[in-house]
Design a protein around this motif. Structure first.
Motif, PDB file in Angstrom:
ATOM      1  N   GLN A 100       0.805  -1.375  -0.035  1.00  0.00           N
ATOM      2  CA  GLN A 100      -0.078  -0.097  -0.035  1.00  0.00           C
ATOM      3  C   GLN A 100       0.884   1.179   0.168  1.00  0.00           C
ATOM      4  OE1 GLN A 100      -2.949   0.148   3.285  1.00  0.00           O
ATOM      5  NE2 GLN A 100      -3.555   2.186   2.554  1.00  0.00           N
ATOM      6  N   TYR A 101       2.124   1.265   0.995  1.00  0.00           N
ATOM      7  CA  TYR A 101       2.832   2.551   0.924  1.00  0.00           C
ATOM      8  C   TYR A 101       4.056   2.558   0.014  1.00  0.00           C
ATOM      9  CZ  TYR A 101      -0.270   3.651   5.005  1.00  0.00           C
ATOM     10  OH  TYR A 101      -1.296   3.807   5.657  1.00  0.00           O
ATOM     11  N   ASN A 102       3.746   2.744  -1.416  1.00  0.00           N
ATOM     12  CA  ASN A 102       4.607   2.846  -2.336  1.00  0.00           C
ATOM     13  C   ASN A 102       5.967   3.975  -1.944  1.00  0.00           C
ATOM     14  OD1 ASN A 102       3.975   0.778  -3.879  1.00  0.00           O
ATOM     15  ND2 ASN A 102       2.636   2.423  -4.836  1.00  0.00           N
ATOM     16  N   GLN A 103       5.572   5.084  -1.180  1.00  0.00           N
ATOM     17  CA  GLN A 103       6.460   6.132  -1.045  1.00  0.00           C
ATOM     18  C   GLN A 103       7.554   5.597   0.117  1.00  0.00           C
ATOM     19  OE1 GLN A 103       3.452   6.121   0.038  1.00  0.00           O
ATOM     20  NE2 GLN A 103       2.931   6.756   2.077  1.00  0.00           N
ATOM     21  N   ALA A 104       7.198   4.657   0.861  1.00  0.00           N
ATOM     22  CA  ALA A 104       8.124   4.092   1.780  1.00  0.00           C
ATOM     23  C   ALA A 104       8.705   2.768   1.256  1.00  0.00           C
ATOM     24  CB  ALA A 104       7.380   3.845   3.119  1.00  0.00           C
ATOM     25  N   ALA A 105       8.525   2.453   0.196  1.00  0.00           N
ATOM     26  CA  ALA A 105       9.220   1.273  -0.407  1.00  0.00           C
ATOM     27  C   ALA A 105      10.686   1.172  -0.155  1.00  0.00           C
ATOM     28  CB  ALA A 105       8.801   1.134  -1.808  1.00  0.00           C
ATOM     29  N   TRP A 106      11.449   2.482  -0.183  1.00  0.00           N
ATOM     30  CA  TRP A 106      12.913   2.347  -0.225  1.00  0.00           C
ATOM     31  C   TRP A 106      13.230   1.660   1.456  1.00  0.00           C
ATOM     32  CZ3 TRP A 106      14.898   4.881   4.344  1.00  0.00           C
ATOM     33  CH2 TRP A 106      13.875   5.759   5.146  1.00  0.00           C
ATOM     34  N   PHE A 107      12.367   1.789   2.320  1.00  0.00           N
ATOM     35  CA  PHE A 107      12.505   1.269   3.601  1.00  0.00           C
ATOM     36  C   PHE A 107      11.853  -0.288   3.799  1.00  0.00           C
ATOM     37  CE2 PHE A 107      10.926   0.562   8.188  1.00  0.00           C
ATOM     38  CZ  PHE A 107      11.973   0.230   8.639  1.00  0.00           C
ATOM     39  N   LEU A 108      10.661  -0.182   3.530  1.00  0.00           N
ATOM     40  CA  LEU A 108       9.771  -1.264   3.893  1.00  0.00           C
ATOM     41  C   LEU A 108      10.161  -2.518   2.983  1.00  0.00           C
ATOM     42  CD1 LEU A 108       6.170   0.146   3.929  1.00  0.00           C
ATOM     43  CD2 LEU A 108       7.628  -0.495   5.886  1.00  0.00           C
ATOM     44  N   LYS A 109      10.903  -2.450   1.686  1.00  0.00           N
ATOM     45  CA  LYS A 109      11.002  -3.277   0.781  1.00  0.00           C
ATOM     46  C   LYS A 109      12.550  -3.810   0.742  1.00  0.00           C
ATOM     47  CE  LYS A 109       6.746  -3.045  -1.966  1.00  0.00           C
ATOM     48  NZ  LYS A 109       6.336  -2.818  -3.138  1.00  0.00           N
ATOM     49  N   ASN A 110      13.252  -2.845   1.457  1.00  0.00           N
ATOM     50  CA  ASN A 110      14.688  -3.054   1.355  1.00  0.00           C
ATOM     51  C   ASN A 110      15.237  -3.762   2.473  1.00  0.00           C
ATOM     52  OD1 ASN A 110      17.431  -2.843   1.292  1.00  0.00           O
ATOM     53  ND2 ASN A 110      17.502  -0.291   0.906  1.00  0.00           N
ATOM     54  N   ASN A 111      15.912  -5.235   2.176  1.00  0.00           N
ATOM     55  CA  ASN A 111      16.199  -5.976   2.995  1.00  0.00           C
ATOM     56  C   ASN A 111      18.013  -5.608   3.760  1.00  0.00           C
ATOM     57  OD1 ASN A 111      14.074  -7.951   2.840  1.00  0.00           O
ATOM     58  ND2 ASN A 111      15.295  -8.672   0.911  1.00  0.00           N
ATOM     59  N   ASP A 112      18.336  -4.629   3.369  1.00  0.00           N
ATOM     60  CA  ASP A 112      19.548  -4.159   3.882  1.00  0.00           C
ATOM     61  C   ASP A 112      19.219  -2.977   4.976  1.00  0.00           C
ATOM     62  OD1 ASP A 112      21.102  -5.647   2.450  1.00  0.00           O
ATOM     63  OD2 ASP A 112      21.234  -4.207   0.792  1.00  0.00           O
ATOM     64  N   ILE A 113      17.901  -2.687   5.219  1.00  0.00           N
ATOM     65  CA  ILE A 113      17.590  -1.544   6.185  1.00  0.00           C
ATOM     66  C   ILE A 113      16.700  -2.386   7.264  1.00  0.00           C
ATOM     67  CG2 ILE A 113      16.725   0.384   6.786  1.00  0.00           C
ATOM     68  CD1 ILE A 113      17.111   1.518   4.106  1.00  0.00           C
ATOM     69  N   HIS A 114      17.129  -2.690   8.374  1.00  0.00           N
ATOM     70  CA  HIS A 114      16.246  -3.317   9.358  1.00  0.00           C
ATOM     71  C   HIS A 114      15.567  -2.549  10.179  1.00  0.00           C
ATOM     72  CE1 HIS A 114      19.735  -6.596   9.027  1.00  0.00           C
ATOM     73  NE2 HIS A 114      19.356  -6.201   7.814  1.00  0.00           N
ATOM     74  N   SER A 115      16.006  -1.453  10.570  1.00  0.00           N
ATOM     75  CA  SER A 115      15.115  -0.406  11.434  1.00  0.00           C
ATOM     76  C   SER A 115      15.518   0.887  10.937  1.00  0.00           C
ATOM     77  CB  SER A 115      15.521  -0.626  12.786  1.00  0.00           C
ATOM     78  OG  SER A 115      17.079  -0.377  12.999  1.00  0.00           O
ATOM     79  N   LEU A 116      14.682   1.693  11.498  1.00  0.00           N
ATOM     80  CA  LEU A 116      14.837   3.236  11.530  1.00  0.00           C
ATOM     81  C   LEU A 116      14.414   3.990  12.678  1.00  0.00           C
ATOM     82  CD1 LEU A 116      12.802   4.481   8.281  1.00  0.00           C
ATOM     83  CD2 LEU A 116      15.268   4.348   8.545  1.00  0.00           C
ATOM     84  N   LEU A 117      15.195   4.958  12.985  1.00  0.00           N
ATOM     85  CA  LEU A 117      15.030   5.888  14.097  1.00  0.00           C
ATOM     86  C   LEU A 117      14.479   6.991  13.580  1.00  0.00           C
ATOM     87  CD1 LEU A 117      14.951   5.729  17.194  1.00  0.00           C
ATOM     88  CD2 LEU A 117      17.141   6.696  17.108  1.00  0.00           C
ATOM     89  N   LEU A 118      13.060   7.400  14.060  1.00  0.00           N
ATOM     90  CA  LEU A 118      12.912   8.816  13.464  1.00  0.00           C
ATOM     91  C   LEU A 118      12.591  10.019  14.784  1.00  0.00           C
ATOM     92  CD1 LEU A 118       9.963   7.517  11.375  1.00  0.00           C
ATOM     93  CD2 LEU A 118      12.312   8.204  10.591  1.00  0.00           C
ATOM     94  N   GLN A 119      12.698  11.192  14.410  1.00  0.00           N
ATOM     95  CA  GLN A 119      12.511  12.048  15.532  1.00  0.00           C
ATOM     96  C   GLN A 119      10.869  12.272  15.600  1.00  0.00           C
ATOM     97  OE1 GLN A 119      14.563  13.533  17.584  1.00  0.00           O
ATOM     98  NE2 GLN A 119      12.796  14.427  18.701  1.00  0.00           N
ATOM     99  N   SER A 120      10.090  12.294  16.684  1.00  0.00           N
ATOM    100  CA  SER A 120       8.840  12.385  16.875  1.00  0.00           C
ATOM    101  C   SER A 120       8.479  13.927  16.278  1.00  0.00           C
ATOM    102  CB  SER A 120       8.181  12.113  18.243  1.00  0.00           C
ATOM    103  OG  SER A 120       6.773  11.950  17.872  1.00  0.00           O
ATOM    104  N   ASN A 121       7.192  14.243  16.310  1.00  0.00           N
ATOM    105  CA  ASN A 121       6.847  15.680  16.035  1.00  0.00           C
ATOM    106  C   ASN A 121       5.712  15.795  16.840  1.00  0.00           C
ATOM    107  OD1 ASN A 121       4.379  14.869  14.636  1.00  0.00           O
ATOM    108  ND2 ASN A 121       5.651  14.734  12.627  1.00  0.00           N
TER     109      ASN A 121
END
Length: 159
Positions: A100-121
């Motif tokens: 569903q979220y194509n704009q986040a495919a760089w993270f969701l579908k990339n097996n080399d990125i296991h996690s992300l740390l985001l700053q909340s808002n």
């Protein structure tokens, strides 16, 4: 006991858990394995989250997104145990999210990125706290919580 873990809400596609760590001396967890997509809102404390290629400093005001299928280790610093709200999504729902979220495919579908740390808002903090308060007081219908959690997920993915 190293942690108090309480399920606050469970639906067909996610679980909301209150996680309170009791590590008050320097310690490193055993290798742990994620079976699901998790959004972790750190309410208090500090820990390091280590995956194969990353070491993130996780503390209040940050959101840790971890994908299923990867190992990690948590390292706690003296006197800084964490208190975290964890939104854990089922494996089947994660598959739907990836499509569903194509704009986040760089993270969701990339097996080399296991996690992300985001700053909340402020907007995400408000949504998280609204969900937390409703679950804590047990004064919301399941459908209302589902709607709020989906709104939170969408806003996190669209950061």
């Amino acid at each position: 006991m190293l942690a108090d873990v309480h399920i606050l809400h469970k639906s067909d596609f996610y679980t909301v858990t209150d996680f309170k760590c009791h590590c008050d001396i320097c310690s490193v967890s055993d290798v742990e394995y994620n079976n699901s997509l998790c959004l972790s809102f750190i309410r208090k404390g500090f820990f390091e989250y280590q995956t194969f290629r990353r070491k993130d400093e996780v503390h209040a005001g940050r959101i840790l997104i971890s994908k299923p299928g990867y190992e990690h280790v948590a390292a706690h610093i003296d006197g800084q145990p964490d208190i975290t709200t964890v939104f854990e999504f089922t494996t089947d729902f994660f598959k739907e999210i990836k499509e569903q979220y194509n704009q986040a495919a760089w993270f969701l579908k990339n097996n080399d990125i296991h996690s992300l740390l985001l700053q909340s808002n402020p907007e995400l903090d408000y949504l998280h706290n609204s969900i937390w308060k409703k679950l804590e007081k047990r004064n919301a219908a399941g459908l209302q919580i589902d709607e709020m959690v989906m709104d939170l997920l969408e806003r996190v993915i669209n950061i």
